[in-house]
Design a protein around this motif. Structure first.
Motif, PDB file in Angstrom:
ATOM      1  N   ARG A 211      65.637  30.674 -40.718  1.00 31.94           N
ATOM      2  CA  ARG A 211      66.219  30.455 -39.396  1.00 31.94           C
ATOM      3  C   ARG A 211      67.738  30.329 -39.481  1.00 31.94           C
ATOM      4  O   ARG A 211      68.447  30.790 -38.606  1.00 31.94           O
ATOM      5  N   LEU A 215      70.396  32.544 -37.591  1.00 37.33           N
ATOM      6  CA  LEU A 215      71.362  31.866 -36.734  1.00 37.33           C
ATOM      7  C   LEU A 215      72.778  32.334 -37.026  1.00 37.33           C
ATOM      8  O   LEU A 215      73.517  32.731 -36.127  1.00 37.33           O
ATOM      9  N   HIS A 267      70.545  24.849 -24.315  1.00 38.24           N
ATOM     10  CA  HIS A 267      70.954  24.207 -25.558  1.00 38.24           C
ATOM     11  C   HIS A 267      70.922  22.689 -25.415  1.00 38.24           C
ATOM     12  O   HIS A 267      70.528  21.975 -26.340  1.00 38.24           O
ATOM     13  N   VAL A 270      67.326  21.480 -25.562  1.00 37.48           N
ATOM     14  CA  VAL A 270      66.842  21.566 -26.945  1.00 37.48           C
ATOM     15  C   VAL A 270      67.428  20.438 -27.782  1.00 37.48           C
ATOM     16  O   VAL A 270      66.764  19.891 -28.663  1.00 37.48           O
ATOM     17  N   LEU A 271      68.680  20.057 -27.477  1.00 39.24           N
ATOM     18  CA  LEU A 271      69.295  18.943 -28.199  1.00 39.24           C
ATOM     19  C   LEU A 271      68.487  17.662 -27.990  1.00 39.24           C
ATOM     20  O   LEU A 271      68.195  16.931 -28.941  1.00 39.24           O
ATOM     21  N   THR A 274      65.418  17.919 -30.035  1.00 41.03           N
ATOM     22  CA  THR A 274      65.697  17.713 -31.456  1.00 41.03           C
ATOM     23  C   THR A 274      65.902  16.232 -31.754  1.00 41.03           C
ATOM     24  O   THR A 274      65.430  15.719 -32.769  1.00 41.03           O
TER      25      THR A 274
ATOM     26  N   LEU B  13      74.794  22.127 -31.674  1.00 36.51           N
ATOM     27  CA  LEU B  13      73.883  22.365 -30.555  1.00 36.51           C
ATOM     28  C   LEU B  13      73.196  23.718 -30.713  1.00 36.51           C
ATOM     29  O   LEU B  13      71.981  23.850 -30.572  1.00 36.51           O
ATOM     30  N   LEU B  14      74.027  24.739 -31.041  1.00 38.99           N
ATOM     31  CA  LEU B  14      73.501  26.088 -31.190  1.00 38.99           C
ATOM     32  C   LEU B  14      72.546  26.172 -32.371  1.00 38.99           C
ATOM     33  O   LEU B  14      71.503  26.820 -32.298  1.00 38.99           O
ATOM     34  N   CYS B  15      72.917  25.486 -33.464  1.00 41.75           N
ATOM     35  CA  CYS B  15      72.042  25.479 -34.647  1.00 41.75           C
ATOM     36  C   CYS B  15      70.666  24.935 -34.279  1.00 41.75           C
ATOM     37  O   CYS B  15      69.637  25.513 -34.606  1.00 41.75           O
ATOM     38  N   ALA B  16      70.680  23.810 -33.564  1.00 37.81           N
ATOM     39  CA  ALA B  16      69.423  23.172 -33.169  1.00 37.81           C
ATOM     40  C   ALA B  16      68.582  24.136 -32.346  1.00 37.81           C
ATOM     41  O   ALA B  16      67.378  24.264 -32.540  1.00 37.81           O
ATOM     42  N   THR B  17      69.252  24.860 -31.440  1.00 39.80           N
ATOM     43  CA  THR B  17      68.537  25.784 -30.568  1.00 39.80           C
ATOM     44  C   THR B  17      67.855  26.878 -31.348  1.00 39.80           C
ATOM     45  O   THR B  17      66.672  27.145 -31.170  1.00 39.80           O
ATOM     46  N   ILE B  18      68.614  27.521 -32.230  1.00 43.93           N
ATOM     47  CA  ILE B  18      68.048  28.660 -32.946  1.00 43.93           C
ATOM     48  C   ILE B  18      66.957  28.178 -33.901  1.00 43.93           C
ATOM     49  O   ILE B  18      65.947  28.847 -34.097  1.00 43.93           O
ATOM     50  N   LEU B  19      67.153  26.993 -34.484  1.00 47.13           N
ATOM     51  CA  LEU B  19      66.129  26.481 -35.391  1.00 47.13           C
ATOM     52  C   LEU B  19      64.812  26.288 -34.654  1.00 47.13           C
ATOM     53  O   LEU B  19      63.742  26.379 -35.228  1.00 47.13           O
ATOM     54  N   GLN B  20      64.903  26.001 -33.376  1.00 47.75           N
ATOM     55  CA  GLN B  20      63.690  25.796 -32.579  1.00 47.75           C
ATOM     56  C   GLN B  20      63.021  27.107 -32.220  1.00 47.75           C
ATOM     57  O   GLN B  20      61.846  27.145 -31.923  1.00 47.75           O
TER      58      GLN B  20
END
Lengths: 362, 94
Positions: A211, A215, A267, A270-271, A274, B13-20
């Motif tokens: 991933r 990314l 985003h 999703v934060l 997370t 933030l973007l990292c978290a998104t793509i990881l999901q």
């Protein structure tokens, strides 16, 4: 598939194994804190109604908008400029992505009924075109950066194969990024959702590394290129004078703001998700279903960016809208030749406001 | 907040998104919150099911459906009762 459920009749063995201390424990826990599993139906019911409607709408809008862009660009007799070629590829990428939406609509409404083969293909197609979109936007920004900041037209002056080569590299990279989808996606029965869905069967170990690669190469890199190019373009436009500067700047800002507006809400959601995963925010059933609903809504906003691309990049240019009118007239009344002349008389109207911007490659 | 700080926050933030991953490829969350109960009265059990870890939940979960519409319970998978159920299912499958 292995059996994962025991009926009451199978449970007689539990009684045989019970000791007296065991009974004591059981009474204690039963009276104190019941821990029921989270009900999944709130967000699932929402998805069942909302997502098919949204995907249907995006499907229609995306096909219409991107189809119009492709038709107009292909109807031009003259050779396509580099920006136009990238726009054409972007329209193709966006339409292909949008084409998979009906499948996902059925998936959200019922479950994945198309089997593992189509799951792999649709999933890969979706990813290929997502990355192609990001990379092509980066190509467009780089092309404009060269022509405005350095006043060189690398692509336009060089042989036309250079643009074609860039596009081939872009699609090749996207295919590479989508390989994991082709390998690891399959139709699975998800016991937690009690339905079959198209989902990953990643081994836990390789998941994060893979991933991260996707990314960086597929998203962060294009984003950095875009940010750098548009920042330099803005810097040049800020010191230059004239009305043309303002219009061109407006377009740059619109492009960046549209991208940010479409993807930032998703985003942010999703934060939150997370943070819950990491334990920074306490998990609770209500909050989780809220997050799931918010994710569906905001992801829809993100996909809407596919439908916005043609509006932002093509329809803002006057030249483009004029050609569009000519084509529509021809389509509406093929016999009335004089109608074709009409659009040129519009040239002096308000449409021409952005002419310079669109001719300058912006 | 400084520009640098904002940039870092945005990147994370973007990292978290793509990881999901995309929400298209949805997989169910963990059903149980917290460790779950240690045991359930055997007479009350209508069904017991175990759910293996999946893409979106890396925990083994044991769900007990109670008789007479008394609802469902999450059984702590490390408890003695859960172990007995898991072993029984494994024996039935092999």
């Amino acid at each position: 598939m292995s059996k994962q459920v025991l009926d009451a009749s199978d449970l007689a063995f539990l009684l045989e194994n019970c000791s007296s201390s065991y009974y004591y424990e059981e009474n204690e826990t039963d009276s104190c804190c019941a821990s029921p599993p989270c009900p999944q139906d709130v967000s699932l019911n929402f998805d069942r109604a909302f997502l098919p409607a949204l995907y249907g709408l995006l499907f229609l809008l995306g096909l219409l908008g991107n189809g119009a862009v492709a038709t107009v660009l292909l109807s031009q007799r003259a050779a396509l400029s580099s920006t136009d070629t990238f726009l054409l590829h972007l329209a193709v990428a966006d339409s292909l992505l949008v084409l998979t939406l009906p499948l996902w609509a059925v998936d959200a409404a019922v479950q994945w009924v198309f089997g593992s083969g189509l799951c792999k293909v649709a999933g890969a197609l979706f990813n290929i075109n997502f990355y192609a979109g990001a990379l092509l936007l980066a190509c467009i920004s780089f092309d404009r950066y060269l022509s405005i900041v350095h006043a060189t037209q690398l692509y336009r002056r060089g042989p036309p194969t250079r643009v074609a080569l860039t596009c081939i590299v872009v699609w090749g990279l996207c295919l590479l990024f989508a390989l994991p989808e082709l390998i690891f996606l399959s139709a699975h029965h998800d016991k937690r959702l009690n339905a079959t869905h198209c989902q990953y069967s990643f081994p836990q170990v390789g998941r994060t590394a893979l991933r991260m690669l996707q990314l960086v190469a597929g998203f962060l890199l294009p984003l950095l290129v875009m940010a750098y190019c548009y920042a330099r373009i803005l810097a040049v436009l800020l010191v230059s004078r004239g009305r043309r500067r303002l219009r061109a700047m407006r377009l740059v800002v619109v492009v960046v703001v549209a991208f940010a507006l479409c993807w930032t809400p998703y985003h942010l959601v999703v934060l939150v998700d997370t943070l819950m995963d990491l334990g920074a925010l306490a998990r609770n059933c209500g909050r989780e279903s809220h997050v799931d609903v918010a994710k569906s809504v905001t992801s829809g906003l993100g996909y809407m960016h596919c439908c916005l691309n043609p509006l932002l990049y093509a329809f803002v240019g006057v030249k483009f809208r004029e050609r569009m009118w000519v084509l529509l007239m021809r389509l509406g009344c093929p016999d009335h030749r004089r109608n074709q002349q009409q659009p040129s008389s519009y040239r002096d109207s308000s449409w021409s406001e952005t002419t310079e911007a669109s001719y300058s490659g912006l | 907040m400084s520009m640098k700080g904002m940039a870092i926050a945005l990147a994370l933030l973007l990292c978290a998104t793509i990881l999901q991953g995309f929400p298209m490829f949805k997989a169910g969350r963990c059903l149980c919150i917290g460790p779950g109960v240690k045991a359930v009265k055997v007479a009350d059990i209508e069904k017991a099911s175990i759910i293996y870890p999946s893409y979106n939940c890396d925990k083994l979960e044991v769900i007990i459906i109670l008789k007479a519409n008394k609802g469902q319970r999450c059984l702590n998978p490390k408890s003695k009762q859960a172990n007995l159920i898991i072993k029984k299912l494994q024996r039935m499958n092999f």
